[in-house]
Design a protein around this motif. Structure first.
Motif, PDB file in Angstrom:
ATOM      1  N   LEU A  29       0.923   2.634  -6.165  1.00  0.00           N
ATOM      2  CA  LEU A  29       2.099   2.102  -5.466  1.00  0.00           C
ATOM      3  C   LEU A  29       2.257   0.610  -5.737  1.00  0.00           C
ATOM      4  O   LEU A  29       3.373   0.129  -5.957  1.00  0.00           O
ATOM      5  N   LYS A  30       1.140  -0.130  -5.744  1.00  0.00           N
ATOM      6  CA  LYS A  30       1.207  -1.569  -6.020  1.00  0.00           C
ATOM      7  C   LYS A  30       1.692  -1.835  -7.445  1.00  0.00           C
ATOM      8  O   LYS A  30       2.463  -2.775  -7.675  1.00  0.00           O
ATOM      9  N   ILE A  31       1.230  -1.041  -8.392  1.00  0.00           N
ATOM     10  CA  ILE A  31       1.667  -1.199  -9.780  1.00  0.00           C
ATOM     11  C   ILE A  31       3.169  -0.956  -9.876  1.00  0.00           C
ATOM     12  O   ILE A  31       3.899  -1.748 -10.477  1.00  0.00           O
ATOM     13  N   LEU A  32       3.635   0.118  -9.262  1.00  0.00           N
ATOM     14  CA  LEU A  32       5.070   0.439  -9.299  1.00  0.00           C
ATOM     15  C   LEU A  32       5.910  -0.628  -8.614  1.00  0.00           C
ATOM     16  O   LEU A  32       7.025  -0.922  -9.033  1.00  0.00           O
ATOM     17  N   ASP A  33       5.360  -1.215  -7.561  1.00  0.00           N
ATOM     18  CA  ASP A  33       6.072  -2.230  -6.781  1.00  0.00           C
ATOM     19  C   ASP A  33       6.013  -3.609  -7.428  1.00  0.00           C
ATOM     20  O   ASP A  33       6.674  -4.535  -6.984  1.00  0.00           O
ATOM     21  N   GLY A  34       5.206  -3.744  -8.476  1.00  0.00           N
ATOM     22  CA  GLY A  34       5.077  -5.032  -9.146  1.00  0.00           C
ATOM     23  C   GLY A  34       4.209  -6.026  -8.391  1.00  0.00           C
ATOM     24  O   GLY A  34       4.237  -7.215  -8.679  1.00  0.00           O
ATOM     25  N   LYS A  35       3.427  -5.566  -7.433  1.00  0.00           N
ATOM     26  CA  LYS A  35       2.593  -6.459  -6.624  1.00  0.00           C
ATOM     27  C   LYS A  35       1.119  -6.415  -7.013  1.00  0.00           C
ATOM     28  O   LYS A  35       0.306  -7.108  -6.417  1.00  0.00           O
ATOM     29  N   CYS A  36       0.774  -5.620  -7.997  1.00  0.00           N
ATOM     30  CA  CYS A  36      -0.616  -5.508  -8.427  1.00  0.00           C
ATOM     31  C   CYS A  36      -0.984  -6.719  -9.276  1.00  0.00           C
ATOM     32  O   CYS A  36      -0.282  -7.055 -10.230  1.00  0.00           O
ATOM     33  N   LYS A  37      -2.076  -7.384  -8.928  1.00  0.00           N
ATOM     34  CA  LYS A  37      -2.485  -8.594  -9.627  1.00  0.00           C
ATOM     35  C   LYS A  37      -3.453  -8.315 -10.775  1.00  0.00           C
ATOM     36  O   LYS A  37      -3.945  -9.238 -11.397  1.00  0.00           O
ATOM     37  N   MET A  38      -3.711  -7.051 -11.061  1.00  0.00           N
ATOM     38  CA  MET A  38      -4.602  -6.711 -12.171  1.00  0.00           C
ATOM     39  C   MET A  38      -3.951  -7.114 -13.489  1.00  0.00           C
ATOM     40  O   MET A  38      -2.721  -7.169 -13.594  1.00  0.00           O
ATOM     41  N   ASN A  39      -4.782  -7.341 -14.501  1.00  0.00           N
ATOM     42  CA  ASN A  39      -4.226  -7.603 -15.831  1.00  0.00           C
ATOM     43  C   ASN A  39      -3.688  -6.281 -16.415  1.00  0.00           C
ATOM     44  O   ASN A  39      -3.911  -5.207 -15.848  1.00  0.00           O
ATOM     45  N   GLU A  40      -2.986  -6.370 -17.514  1.00  0.00           N
ATOM     46  CA  GLU A  40      -2.313  -5.185 -18.071  1.00  0.00           C
ATOM     47  C   GLU A  40      -3.289  -4.079 -18.453  1.00  0.00           C
ATOM     48  O   GLU A  40      -2.995  -2.904 -18.270  1.00  0.00           O
ATOM     49  N   PRO A  76      13.280   5.526 -11.988  1.00  0.00           N
ATOM     50  CA  PRO A  76      13.267   4.350 -11.105  1.00  0.00           C
ATOM     51  C   PRO A  76      14.684   3.899 -10.755  1.00  0.00           C
ATOM     52  O   PRO A  76      15.570   3.914 -11.593  1.00  0.00           O
ATOM     53  N   SER A  77      14.876   3.579  -9.507  1.00  0.00           N
ATOM     54  CA  SER A  77      16.152   3.038  -9.035  1.00  0.00           C
ATOM     55  C   SER A  77      15.829   2.015  -7.962  1.00  0.00           C
ATOM     56  O   SER A  77      14.731   2.014  -7.401  1.00  0.00           O
ATOM     57  N   ALA A  78      16.769   1.168  -7.670  1.00  0.00           N
ATOM     58  CA  ALA A  78      16.556   0.144  -6.643  1.00  0.00           C
ATOM     59  C   ALA A  78      16.212   0.797  -5.304  1.00  0.00           C
ATOM     60  O   ALA A  78      15.306   0.345  -4.601  1.00  0.00           O
ATOM     61  N   GLN A  79      16.918   1.859  -4.953  1.00  0.00           N
ATOM     62  CA  GLN A  79      16.677   2.544  -3.683  1.00  0.00           C
ATOM     63  C   GLN A  79      15.271   3.153  -3.653  1.00  0.00           C
ATOM     64  O   GLN A  79      14.557   3.031  -2.659  1.00  0.00           O
ATOM     65  N   LEU A  80      14.875   3.772  -4.750  1.00  0.00           N
ATOM     66  CA  LEU A  80      13.556   4.389  -4.817  1.00  0.00           C
ATOM     67  C   LEU A  80      12.448   3.330  -4.789  1.00  0.00           C
ATOM     68  O   LEU A  80      11.433   3.494  -4.119  1.00  0.00           O
ATOM     69  N   LEU A  81      12.676   2.226  -5.484  1.00  0.00           N
ATOM     70  CA  LEU A  81      11.673   1.164  -5.481  1.00  0.00           C
ATOM     71  C   LEU A  81      11.570   0.475  -4.125  1.00  0.00           C
ATOM     72  O   LEU A  81      10.488   0.000  -3.754  1.00  0.00           O
ATOM     73  N   ASP A  82      12.657   0.459  -3.352  1.00  0.00           N
ATOM     74  CA  ASP A  82      12.584  -0.031  -1.972  1.00  0.00           C
ATOM     75  C   ASP A  82      11.669   0.867  -1.142  1.00  0.00           C
ATOM     76  O   ASP A  82      10.884   0.382  -0.323  1.00  0.00           O
ATOM     77  N   LEU A  83      11.774   2.180  -1.363  1.00  0.00           N
ATOM     78  CA  LEU A  83      10.913   3.131  -0.650  1.00  0.00           C
ATOM     79  C   LEU A  83       9.455   2.973  -1.095  1.00  0.00           C
ATOM     80  O   LEU A  83       8.547   3.025  -0.268  1.00  0.00           O
ATOM     81  N   VAL A  84       9.235   2.752  -2.390  1.00  0.00           N
ATOM     82  CA  VAL A  84       7.874   2.500  -2.896  1.00  0.00           C
ATOM     83  C   VAL A  84       7.302   1.266  -2.196  1.00  0.00           C
ATOM     84  O   VAL A  84       6.146   1.274  -1.761  1.00  0.00           O
ATOM     85  N   TYR A  85       8.106   0.213  -2.082  1.00  0.00           N
ATOM     86  CA  TYR A  85       7.676  -1.003  -1.389  1.00  0.00           C
ATOM     87  C   TYR A  85       7.226  -0.679   0.040  1.00  0.00           C
ATOM     88  O   TYR A  85       6.146  -1.087   0.486  1.00  0.00           O
ATOM     89  N   GLU A  86       8.058   0.070   0.772  1.00  0.00           N
ATOM     90  CA  GLU A  86       7.733   0.416   2.155  1.00  0.00           C
ATOM     91  C   GLU A  86       6.433   1.207   2.235  1.00  0.00           C
ATOM     92  O   GLU A  86       5.584   0.943   3.087  1.00  0.00           O
ATOM     93  N   LYS A  87       6.279   2.182   1.349  1.00  0.00           N
ATOM     94  CA  LYS A  87       5.072   3.019   1.355  1.00  0.00           C
ATOM     95  C   LYS A  87       3.844   2.205   0.932  1.00  0.00           C
ATOM     96  O   LYS A  87       2.746   2.425   1.440  1.00  0.00           O
ATOM     97  N   ARG A  88       4.026   1.264   0.011  1.00  0.00           N
ATOM     98  CA  ARG A  88       2.915   0.415  -0.408  1.00  0.00           C
ATOM     99  C   ARG A  88       2.430  -0.444   0.748  1.00  0.00           C
ATOM    100  O   ARG A  88       1.235  -0.536   1.012  1.00  0.00           O
ATOM    101  N   VAL A  89       3.355  -1.058   1.463  1.00  0.00           N
ATOM    102  CA  VAL A  89       2.994  -1.898   2.605  1.00  0.00           C
ATOM    103  C   VAL A  89       2.268  -1.055   3.656  1.00  0.00           C
ATOM    104  O   VAL A  89       1.230  -1.468   4.189  1.00  0.00           O
TER     105      VAL A  89
END
Length: 123
Positions: A29-40, A76-89
């Protein structure tokens, strides 16, 4: 230092606890949300590990998240990525920091992820 092994081989020799399955799902979820701090490379290896866990439920994170992740990967869509964000949090509130840190340390110690190199400040 042990050589890195592919996720499928690693999983044949290492069992994941239910809490660790939660960690794998949360990392995806963090990777999909762009919040994962791991290297590539670490992200690639984590995605590979996740690909072998898509049928597994964690202690707190269940199969509905696998469907969401699959949909976000495929369409991926903006709406779906908003849901990913919510689930990640929400997932991050369910998994303690020490549990997640211990899981990542295990992946490094047992050869799935590369060991962290000390920074110039630590050397």
């Amino acid at each position: 230092m042990s050589a890195l092994v592919p996720a499928a081989e690693w999983l044949r020799n290492h069992r994941l606890s239910l809490k660790e399955i939660d960690c794998v799902i949360a990392l995806m979820l963090k990777i999909l949300d762009g919040k994962c701090k791991m290297n590539e490379e670490d992200k690639r290896l984590t995605r590979e590990l996740y690909a072998h866990c898509v049928t597994l439920e964690g202690e707190r994170l269940k199969n509905d998240l696998h469907a969401l992740i699959r949909e976000a990967l495929d369409h991926p869509s903006a709406q779906l990525l908003d849901l990913v964000y919510e689930k990640r949090v929400l997932a991050e509130t369910m998994i303690s920091r020490p549990v997640m840190k211990a899981f990542k340390a295990r992946l490094r110690r047992e050869g799935l992820l590369p060991k962290k190199q000390p920074s110039a400040e630590q050397a």
